[in-house]
Design an enzyme around this catalytic site. Structure first.
Site, PDB file in Angstrom:
ATOM      1  N   SER A  35       0.802  -1.265   0.065  1.00 60.92           N
ATOM      2  CA  SER A  35      -0.009   0.012   0.028  1.00 60.92           C
ATOM      3  C   SER A  35       0.810   1.458  -0.049  1.00 60.92           C
ATOM      4  O   SER A  35       0.170   2.350  -0.357  1.00 60.92           O
ATOM      5  CB  SER A  35      -0.826   0.012   1.209  1.00 60.92           C
ATOM      6  N   LYS A 104       0.482   4.692   6.658  1.00 62.79           N
ATOM      7  CA  LYS A 104      -0.174   5.726   5.762  1.00 62.79           C
ATOM      8  C   LYS A 104       0.331   7.064   5.809  1.00 62.79           C
ATOM      9  O   LYS A 104       1.206   7.006   6.780  1.00 62.79           O
ATOM     10  CB  LYS A 104      -1.628   5.593   5.953  1.00 62.79           C
TER      11      LYS A 104
END
Length: 233
Positions: A35, A104
Site C-alpha cells: 500500500s 499511511k
C-alpha cells in the site's frame, strides 16, 4: 567478574535499553503490504520516532505515520506476527520489527477538507491542489486516472476532519485500504459516518528512516508536497 556473569549483565542492560527506546523514543516496524509503494515496499523495515508528537504535538500533512487499527482496517494477513518464540520475545522488547499496525500518509488534519480530483487527477486540500507525482502511484477508475480511486470513483469529498483526527491515504492509491475505503459514499446503507478518520491517540509515531534492505536505505519524503496548503478556516 566471570565472563558468563558479565555477559548476562550486558544482555539485561541491552534489553532494558531496548524496552525504554521502544516505549518512549524509537520503534521498529515492517511494511505489511504494497500500500505504500513505490517508496516503501512490502517487508521493508522502518524506524518510527515518537518525539515529534510529544507534549501535545500532532501529525502534520505529508507525514508517513504508523498507527493502531481504528477497528476493522486490518485483514487477517496483516496481523500475523513472528512465528517463533524467540522472535516473539524480541518483538515484545523492541529488538524485532513489530507488525499488526498500519502505515499511511497523512493527507488531512483537523479542519481540512479533501477533494478528489481535478482534471489532472490530483487531490486538493482546503482548495489547493497537491502534486503527488514524486511519491504516489495513481490508480485507474475506468478510463480515468487519479490519485484517490479506492472508493470506486474519482469524485469524492472528505471532511472537514474532526479535531484530534487525521485523514490518511496509502501512496499506492489503487491498492491501499485507507481512509477512502471507510468513507460513506452515495448508495451505501451500512456505512458508519466518521470511520474514515483516525484518532491522533492511535498514532504511534512518524516514520523517519527505511533501514532494511540496505538497497532501500534512506529517509521518507513527500511532506513538502503539502507546503502550499493553507490551514482550514
Amino acid at each position: 567478574m566471570p565472563i558468563w556473569q558479565e555477559t548476562i549483565i550486558l544482555l539485561v542492560i541491552a534489553v532494558l535499553l531496548a524496552v525504554v527506546l521502544k516505549a518512549f523514543f524509537v520503534q521498529a516496524f515492517y511494511i505489511p503490504s504494497e500500500s505504500m509503494e513505490p517508496g516503501l515496499v512490502k517487508n521493508d523495515r522502518i524506524l518510527v520516532q515518537k518525539v515529534s508528537y510529544w507534549g501535545g504535538g500532532s501529525p502534520s500533512r505529508g507525514d508517513v505515520v504508523v498507527f493502531k487499527d481504528p477497528g476493522g482496517w486490518l485483514g487477517a494477513e496483516d496481523v500475523q506476527g513472528p512465528d517463533s518464540p524467540v522472535t516473539k520475545a524480541l518483538e515484545k522488547v523492541g529488538l524485532y520489527p513489530s507488525g499488526g499496525h498500519l502505515v499511511k500518509r497523512v493527507v488531512g488534519v483537523a479542519g481540512d477538507t479533501i477533494k478528489c480530483c481535478d482534471e489532472q487527477g490530483r487531490i486538493s486540500v482546503n482548495g489547493v491542489t497537491v502534486d503527488e507525482q514524486g511519491y504516489a502511484l495513481p490508480g485507474k477508475n475506468g478510463q480515468t486516472e487519479c490519485y484517490g480511486p479506492m472508493t470506486g470513483n474519482c469524485n469524492w469529498t472528505a471532511g472537514p476532519v474532526p479535531a484530534g483526527h487525521v485523514f490518511v491515504m496509502g501512496d499506492n492509491r489503487a491498492h491501499s485500504a485507507d481512509s477512502t475505503v471507510h468513507m460513506c459514499v452515495d448508495g451505501q446503507t451500512d456505512c458508519v459516518p466518521g470511520r474514515e478518520f483516525v484518532s491522533d491517540d492511535l498514532v504511534v509515531g512518524k516514520v523517519f528512516a527505511l533501514v532494511w534492505p540496505l538497497s532501500h536505505f534512506g529517509g521518507v519524503g513527500g511532506a513538502d508536497a503539502f507546503d502550499k496548503v493553507p490551514d482550514a478556516k
